[in-house]
Design an enzyme around this catalytic site. Structure first.
Site, mmCIF file in Angstrom:
data_model
loop_
_atom_site.group_PDB
_atom_site.id
_atom_site.type_symbol
_atom_site.label_atom_id
_atom_site.label_comp_id
_atom_site.label_asym_id
_atom_site.label_seq_id
_atom_site.Cartn_x
_atom_site.Cartn_y
_atom_site.Cartn_z
ATOM 1 N N ILE A 11 0.838 -1.206 0.000
ATOM 2 C CA ILE A 11 0.000 0.000 0.000
ATOM 3 C C ILE A 11 0.870 1.251 0.000
ATOM 4 O O ILE A 11 0.579 2.222 -0.718
ATOM 5 C CB ILE A 11 -0.973 -0.008 1.203
ATOM 6 C CG1 ILE A 11 -1.816 -1.288 1.197
ATOM 7 C CG2 ILE A 11 -1.882 1.228 1.166
ATOM 8 C CD1 ILE A 11 -2.672 -1.485 2.433
ATOM 9 N N ALA A 80 4.203 1.597 7.848
ATOM 10 C CA ALA A 80 5.129 0.503 8.183
ATOM 11 C C ALA A 80 4.495 -0.453 9.178
ATOM 12 O O ALA A 80 3.967 -0.030 10.207
ATOM 13 C CB ALA A 80 6.416 1.086 8.766
ATOM 14 N N ALA A 81 4.559 -1.719 8.873
ATOM 15 C CA ALA A 81 4.016 -2.737 9.775
ATOM 16 C C ALA A 81 4.412 -4.117 9.277
ATOM 17 O O ALA A 81 4.734 -4.294 8.102
ATOM 18 C CB ALA A 81 2.488 -2.644 9.833
ATOM 19 N N THR A 132 -6.225 -1.097 10.246
ATOM 20 C CA THR A 132 -7.000 -2.139 9.579
ATOM 21 C C THR A 132 -8.352 -2.365 10.266
ATOM 22 O O THR A 132 -8.485 -2.134 11.478
ATOM 23 C CB THR A 132 -6.187 -3.453 9.593
ATOM 24 O OG1 THR A 132 -7.038 -4.540 9.270
ATOM 25 C CG2 THR A 132 -5.603 -3.753 10.969
ATOM 26 N N ASP A 133 -9.300 -2.887 9.504
ATOM 27 C CA ASP A 133 -10.597 -3.260 10.097
ATOM 28 C C ASP A 133 -10.460 -4.491 11.003
ATOM 29 O O ASP A 133 -11.362 -4.785 11.794
ATOM 30 C CB ASP A 133 -11.642 -3.528 8.993
ATOM 31 C CG ASP A 133 -11.296 -4.667 8.044
ATOM 32 O OD1 ASP A 133 -10.182 -5.223 8.147
ATOM 33 O OD2 ASP A 133 -12.140 -5.005 7.185
ATOM 34 N N GLU A 134 -9.324 -5.193 10.905
ATOM 35 C CA GLU A 134 -9.194 -6.434 11.671
ATOM 36 C C GLU A 134 -9.154 -6.177 13.176
ATOM 37 O O GLU A 134 -9.360 -7.091 13.969
ATOM 38 C CB GLU A 134 -7.964 -7.225 11.204
ATOM 39 C CG GLU A 134 -8.036 -7.499 9.719
ATOM 40 C CD GLU A 134 -7.087 -8.562 9.210
ATOM 41 O OE1 GLU A 134 -6.656 -9.424 9.980
ATOM 42 O OE2 GLU A 134 -6.782 -8.518 7.996
ATOM 43 N N TYR A 158 -1.565 -10.420 14.708
ATOM 44 C CA TYR A 158 -1.482 -9.235 13.843
ATOM 45 C C TYR A 158 -2.486 -8.177 14.277
ATOM 46 O O TYR A 158 -2.129 -7.018 14.531
ATOM 47 C CB TYR A 158 -1.727 -9.631 12.379
ATOM 48 C CG TYR A 158 -2.036 -8.450 11.476
ATOM 49 C CD1 TYR A 158 -1.074 -7.478 11.209
ATOM 50 C CD2 TYR A 158 -3.303 -8.297 10.888
ATOM 51 C CE1 TYR A 158 -1.359 -6.383 10.387
ATOM 52 C CE2 TYR A 158 -3.593 -7.210 10.070
ATOM 53 C CZ TYR A 158 -2.620 -6.258 9.825
ATOM 54 O OH TYR A 158 -2.903 -5.177 9.029
ATOM 55 N N LYS A 162 -1.945 -4.379 15.834
ATOM 56 C CA LYS A 162 -2.440 -3.159 15.180
ATOM 57 C C LYS A 162 -3.387 -2.408 16.135
ATOM 58 O O LYS A 162 -3.346 -1.174 16.204
ATOM 59 C CB LYS A 162 -3.166 -3.491 13.875
ATOM 60 C CG LYS A 162 -2.268 -3.956 12.745
ATOM 61 C CD LYS A 162 -1.253 -2.922 12.275
ATOM 62 C CE LYS A 162 -1.884 -1.747 11.564
ATOM 63 N NZ LYS A 162 -0.838 -0.839 10.991
ATOM 64 N N LYS A 197 -0.501 -13.046 0.065
ATOM 65 C CA LYS A 197 -1.879 -12.701 0.406
ATOM 66 C C LYS A 197 -2.811 -13.331 -0.632
ATOM 67 O O LYS A 197 -2.388 -13.644 -1.753
ATOM 68 C CB LYS A 197 -2.051 -11.181 0.428
ATOM 69 C CG LYS A 197 -1.077 -10.442 1.343
ATOM 70 C CD LYS A 197 -1.456 -10.507 2.813
ATOM 71 C CE LYS A 197 -0.396 -9.935 3.730
ATOM 72 N NZ LYS A 197 -0.234 -8.501 3.705
ATOM 73 N N LEU A 198 -4.094 -13.464 -0.272
ATOM 74 C CA LEU A 198 -4.981 -14.330 -1.045
ATOM 75 C C LEU A 198 -4.998 -14.028 -2.550
ATOM 76 O O LEU A 198 -4.733 -14.924 -3.365
ATOM 77 C CB LEU A 198 -6.417 -14.252 -0.491
ATOM 78 C CG LEU A 198 -7.425 -15.104 -1.278
ATOM 79 C CD1 LEU A 198 -7.118 -16.590 -1.119
ATOM 80 C CD2 LEU A 198 -8.851 -14.807 -0.836
ATOM 81 N N PRO A 291 -5.859 -21.079 12.187
ATOM 82 C CA PRO A 291 -6.349 -21.069 13.575
ATOM 83 C C PRO A 291 -6.950 -19.710 13.932
ATOM 84 O O PRO A 291 -6.368 -18.672 13.604
ATOM 85 C CB PRO A 291 -5.088 -21.319 14.414
ATOM 86 C CG PRO A 291 -3.981 -21.622 13.480
ATOM 87 C CD PRO A 291 -4.419 -21.302 12.086
#
Ligand code: NAD
Ligand code: TYD
Length: 362
Positions: A11, A80-81, A132-134, A158, A162, A197-198, A291
């Site tokens: 990104i 950065a992450a 992130t929305d996560e 993760y 965040k 990533k997917l 998991p």
């Protein structure tokens, strides 16, 4: 100028490229160049004096102090992450180190710099944190999409790291007055996406005749946003966002993973049909689930639309077509990433380039 961290990643690199396509305001790009950082993403900027690249860690306070004092950015944007959920399950410590400790040190460095600015520059300064929305956890099938006031309930190492960084950013505003903005975005896809990533994994595996791994039943839902729409949202929030506020960013594109897989397969059937006449979907392979796999993410993006007038430009159909076309048009980029040759490429292409490697940085 603006300081972008993590600007050699997926990104961040899209953001830097788009920023310099639309503005002549220079970018100081600080990136550690982990496995996910790829200077080849920024090849179009080779020799461009508006882009100054520095290899370094957001947790390196001495480097940050020197860069901030020297370049006097009007804003710091933190991309950065460590960003991959599966890696965070296997090796969580890197995530705590960069996403939590790194963000803490970055905030401290930026606060010291900001406090030393003259009043007008101090008032205009912004620290924009890309999240992130996560952090909101997992939604039940009929639950309303994540708004900015949704409970924070991260489930993976993760997302926990965040969420911790988001809390630090919030606290640095409330306690010290640092003028912060936070964006929480849904899953991105598009050019330059690392093929762990997917969506990029599906494309490169399909073309290589390899299995297309679907975790569990494939009915997990993600809300997909074309990366360039995420970049435009960040530019909009930086320009007009209210200090201290969170803006959720999403494309209203909730899709189960298995639908994504079929869409990518169908596009490849159309754009790069297999020689033996078989369909790419024959490569789909259901594998063991991740998991703690979050079942559903969905972003309520009404606040950013209402307050800042931002809307995505791409539909999922247009964005995914552009993405597949980009991967088909850039086999060298894929090959370099897969072989690890992008690291050698940095040496051969940039070792002597002052415009990209900032030789005068410590
Ligand atoms: P990425 O993994 O592709 O890129 C991360 C970049 O940060 C790399 O260039 C890496 O070298 C750099 N980096 C890592 N640790 C560093 C450190 N300690 N110091 C300096 N640089 C470091 O990630 P991405 O997908 O581009 O994500 C960018 C940001 O957006 C992340 O903060 C991520 O949490 C967030 N985000 C990502 C998505 C997504 O779908 N990819 C969605 C929402 C939010
Ligand atoms: P990913 O791209 O890793 O993003 P995130 O975990 O941050 O959402 O995964 C997107 C979805 O796809 C997620 O539900 C996990 C699933 N997935 C697979 O089914 N197979 C894969 O090989 C990968 C990498 C992900």
């Amino acid at each position: 100028m603006i300081l972008v961290t993590g600007g050699a990643g997926f990104i961040g690199a899209n953001f830097v490229l788009d920023w310099l396509a639309q503005s002549d305001e220079p970018v100081l790009n600080l990136d550690k160049l982990t496995y996910a950082g790829n200077l080849e993403n920024l090849a179009a900027l080779q020799g461009d004096p508006r882009h100054l690249f520095v290899q370094g860690d957001i947790g390196d306070a001495a480097l940050l102090a020197q860069l901030l004092a020297q370049h006097q950015p009007r804003a710091v944007l933190n991309f950065a992450a460590e960003s991959h959920v599966d890696r965070s399950i296997h090796a969580p410590e890197d995530f705590i180190q960069t996403n939590v400790v790194g963000t803490l040190r970055l905030l401290q460095s930026v606060r010291a710099y900001w406090q030393g600015l003259e009043a007008p520059a101090r008032a205009a300064f912004r620290f924009l944190h890309v999240s992130t929305d996560e952090v909101y956890g997992s939604l039940a099938p009929t639950e309303a999409a994540f708004s900015e006031t949704h409970r924070v309930e991260p489930n993976s190492p993760y997302s926990a790291s965040k969420a911790a960084s988001d809390h630090l950013v919030r606290a640095w505003h409330h306690t010290y007055g640092l003028p912060v903005l936070t964006t929480n975005c849904s899953n991105n896809y598009g050019p330059l996406h690392f093929p762990e990533k997917l969506i990029p994994l599906l494309i490169v595996n399909a073309l290589a005749g390899k299995p297309l791994p679907v975790y569990g039943d494939g009915l997990q839902v993600r809300d997909w946003l074309y990366v360039k729409d995420h970049c435009s949202a960040i530019r909009r929030v930086l320009a007009a966002g209210r200090v201290g506020e969170i803006y959720n960013v999403g494309g209203w594109n909730e899709k189960p993973n298995i639908e994504i897989v079929h869409t990518v397969c169908a596009l490849l059937d159309e754009l790069r049909p297999k020689r033996d006449g078989s369909r790419y979907q024959s490569q789909i392979s259901h594998v063991q689930d991740r998991p703690g796999h979050d079942r559903r993410y969905a972003i309520d993006a009404r606040k950013i639309e209402r307050e800042l007038g931002w809307k995505p430009a791409e539909t999922f159909e247009s964005g995914i077509r552009k993405t597949v076309q980009w991967y088909l048009a850039n086999p060298d980029w894929v090959a370099h990433v897969q072989s690890g040759a992008y690291r050698d490429w940095v040496q051969t292409q940039y070792a002597s380039s002052h415009a990209l490697i900032c030789n005068d940085a410590p």
